[in-house]
Design a protein around this motif. Sequence first.
Motif, PDB file in Angstrom:
ATOM      1  N   TYR A 191       0.800  -1.226   0.000  1.00 23.26           N
ATOM      2  CA  TYR A 191       0.000   0.000   0.000  1.00 23.26           C
ATOM      3  C   TYR A 191       0.836   1.283   0.000  1.00 23.26           C
ATOM      4  O   TYR A 191       0.283   2.369   0.137  1.00 23.26           O
ATOM      5  CB  TYR A 191      -0.943   0.010   1.204  1.00 23.26           C
ATOM      6  N   ASP A 211      -3.216   5.793  -1.857  1.00 27.64           N
ATOM      7  CA  ASP A 211      -3.913   6.565  -0.839  1.00 27.64           C
ATOM      8  C   ASP A 211      -4.934   5.660  -0.155  1.00 27.64           C
ATOM      9  O   ASP A 211      -5.648   4.912  -0.825  1.00 27.64           O
ATOM     10  CB  ASP A 211      -4.651   7.750  -1.463  1.00 27.64           C
ATOM     11  N   ILE A 212      -5.018   5.739   1.155  1.00 30.30           N
ATOM     12  CA  ILE A 212      -5.970   4.903   1.887  1.00 30.30           C
ATOM     13  C   ILE A 212      -6.796   5.750   2.844  1.00 30.30           C
ATOM     14  O   ILE A 212      -6.399   6.847   3.228  1.00 30.30           O
ATOM     15  CB  ILE A 212      -5.260   3.775   2.663  1.00 30.30           C
ATOM     16  N   ASP A 269      -9.384  -0.943  -3.326  1.00 22.57           N
ATOM     17  CA  ASP A 269      -8.665   0.218  -2.798  1.00 22.57           C
ATOM     18  C   ASP A 269      -7.863   0.928  -3.887  1.00 22.57           C
ATOM     19  O   ASP A 269      -7.686   2.144  -3.838  1.00 22.57           O
ATOM     20  CB  ASP A 269      -7.731  -0.214  -1.669  1.00 22.57           C
ATOM     21  N   ILE A 326      -8.700   5.181  -6.825  1.00 25.70           N
ATOM     22  CA  ILE A 326      -7.614   6.152  -6.980  1.00 25.70           C
ATOM     23  C   ILE A 326      -7.211   6.280  -8.438  1.00 25.70           C
ATOM     24  O   ILE A 326      -7.033   7.381  -8.966  1.00 25.70           O
ATOM     25  CB  ILE A 326      -6.381   5.724  -6.139  1.00 25.70           C
ATOM     26  N   PRO A 344     -10.146   7.846  -1.792  1.00 27.92           N
ATOM     27  CA  PRO A 344      -9.846   6.507  -1.272  1.00 27.92           C
ATOM     28  C   PRO A 344     -11.049   5.829  -0.620  1.00 27.92           C
ATOM     29  O   PRO A 344     -11.950   6.480  -0.104  1.00 27.92           O
ATOM     30  CB  PRO A 344      -8.744   6.770  -0.238  1.00 27.92           C
TER      31      PRO A 344
END
Length: 319
Positions: free
Chosen positions: A213, A217-218, A275, A279, A285
């Motif tokens: 990751y 972006d999370i 996820d 993006i 996100p």
Amino acid sequence: MADIEKIIKAIDEFLERQHQQITTPVEINPFLEAKGLLNDSASRPGLPIRKILRKGQIKHAFQIGVNWQIPHSGKTLRTLKPIPNTNSEKEKIPEKTISASRHKLAPIGDLIVKLIEQKYNKKPSCFYEYKPDWLLSNPSEQIIENCSELSELYGELTENKFSLKEKFAELTIKKLKQKQSFDIWIGEPFNFAVEFDEKQHFNQFRKITFDFYDKIDIKFPIRFYKELNNEIEIKPGKSGFTKLKSNDPLFPEMLEGEKQDNRIRQRAFRDFLKDLLPIENGFNPTLRIPYQVTNKTIRDFTETELKNVENYIKDNELI
């Protein structure tokens, strides 16, 4: 840390030089890099400036569909001619979307809408089981080329027995068009998905994905998610929980005997896609809520459980 004022000034300079009203992330990022303000991404052109835009740091920028538009800071939108966008994601309820009155996550959706309205004074639409055209079950060839971590992750999930590019070639047209759905979709102008992760999303294979990751972006506390997956190991079995009932070229049976775990590997890979793909398509996100927050309750939430969700969102600054 990027100097936003200098970046905005440089964008204005570019637009004036080019006699343009609007620029885009892919067009402007190389110019910003040349001026020593913001390095571009070799694998994902425009990604660094898109990250700044998603954070709302360039307040006069806006989106048309999935595409970011950056006008001159001294001009208002009323003076600008909208750029036609033939690939916009129109906000509409897909045919198979479940109405809020019948969806078990409606209380959580209502809560998130309320929190957004309180913070931004805007009430977004909220859809359930939302299937945008770009949320594919399998990655596209372009995504595989652009995101090297996707092939690396696939290798880890399949014990490096297969190559993602080679297995991709085995996918039928039907498989390539197959779509996933988000539990909840928060609409314009916020544009982000909400995933409520239940028991099946916590296991040794999902844990592997969290090492990939760095470039994504999370909107969930990744350390907390790592801890939740830390000691959970699901063993191979015969049920649809662990074994795929239909053939998936990307995740064939890898073990001897009837018991398999290819469904678990596939689910972890597709969670990662959920996820990544927002993006890549210009949206915000994905917000993830683990069912441990609601004391492992998955429907008919009590006031206490909804308060837990609210605290989780606020404490982790997810909205």
